[in-house]
Each structure stands twice: as C-alpha cells, then as structure tokens.
Write a protein that holds these residues in place. Structure first.
Motif: not given
Length: 195
Positions: A120-126, A131-136, A164-168
């Motif tokens: 999830a961190n990788i999806y959100s950062e890179y 991809y945020l749905d996959s991260a979630r 972190r995802l919500y902030r992004k």
C-alpha cells in the motif's frame, strides 16, 4: 544464535527438513538485514523462499515472500533501482496471493500484514493515483488481520498508512481521524509510556 542455526542446518535433510531449513534461513535473513549485511541478507532471503516453496507450507511461503519483498525494498532504498521496486511489488503480491488462496491453512495470518502495508505504501508513493484503490484494499486486509490476529501495534501502523492515503488524496479531515484512531489505540497500550 547464528552459529546454532548453522549447526542445525547440517543435521536437517531434504525433503523432511525443508520447512525447518526455511525457518532457519528466514531468521538468519532478519539477523543479517538488521546488521545491514546486504550480501548475506540477500542470500538468506533467497534460500528461505526456495526452501519454503519446497515445503509447500502456506504460512512459511507467505512469510518468505514477505521477507523477499522486504529484502528487495531495502535494496531499492539503497540504490533507487526501480527493478528492485518491481521485484518488491511482485514478492509482496505473491505473499498476499498465497494468503488469499490458502487463508484457512495459514497458521499465523499476521505474516502478511507487512506485505499488505508495504505494498500500500509503495502504491501511494511510487505509483499513479489510480493505484490508491489497490492500496486501500491492501490496507483493509491488513487492518482486518491486525484487529483479529496480529495485535494493536500493527493496527496502529494501518491507521498511519490510511492517514497517508487520505492526505495524498486531499481528504485531510479523514487523514486526521485515522491518525486519532491510531493515537487512541497507542494510548490504550500498556504500558502507555515507553520511556
């Protein structure tokens, strides 16, 4: 401990001993990763996964894929080589897929929480925002396991990643709510003061 493990490896034969070999290599990886000995950490991560796959034991397979992913991620951070990041994603996905295919046979579901959170961190950062749905989805899995099996510390980590995802995505109120959930959970731990 390492010397004892190395001696034990001499007494373990294949195919009966592959599960124990995988477990020893898994722990040896952790020792050498903590010592920042990349060469030995790489070797033991590969040996652990190889023996885990031979053992066909789903918990060890999921754990060793997670270890392999973490090893690749460490290598990525050291050199910013995107092939290492691709390998990281592949390994974490394998860990999660092993869990999803074999969930009723997994003895310790907590072994996949780090795979889910790190992916999830990788999806959100890179990765792009789509991809945020996959991260979630990965965080939801990690949170479910953490609440049921893994303990509060990993659950707190889940709320940090959720924030972190919500902030992004610009949802700052939800980010704050997630952090507050994590803080409240941290405050409820005994002992609350770690110093």
């Amino acid at each position: 401990a390492v010397a004892s493990w190395q001696q034990a490896l001499r007494y373990l034969s294949e195919p009966e001993g592959v599960l124990y070999q995988a477990s020893i290599y898994y722990h040896m990886y952790a020792v050498f990763a903590n010592r920042n000995d990349s060469l030995k950490a790489n070797m033991y991560a590969k040996l652990a996964l190889h023996r885990a796959l031979q053992s066909a034991e789903p918990t060890m397979i999921a754990a060793c894929w997670q270890t392999s992913g973490t090893n690749y991620l460490d290598n990525f951070f050291k050199g910013n080589d995107h092939l290492q990041l691709d390998s990281t994603v592949f390994a974490y996905k394998q860990s999660l897929e092993t869990f999803q295919r074999q969930e009723k046979w997994i003895k310790d579901p907590a072994v996949v929480v780090l795979s889910a959170l790190n992916l999830a961190n990788i999806y959100s950062e890179y990765y792009p925002k789509n991809y945020l749905d996959s991260a979630r989805k990965n965080i939801d899995l990690a949170l479910r396991i953490s609440k049921n099996e893994a303990g509060k510390t990993l659950e707190i980590n889940c709320y940090q990643v959720i924030s972190r995802l919500y902030r992004k995505s610009g949802q700052f109120d939800k980010a704050e709510q997630a952090l507050l959930k994590g803080k409240n959970l941290l405050d409820s731990l005994n002992p609350p003061d770690f110093f």
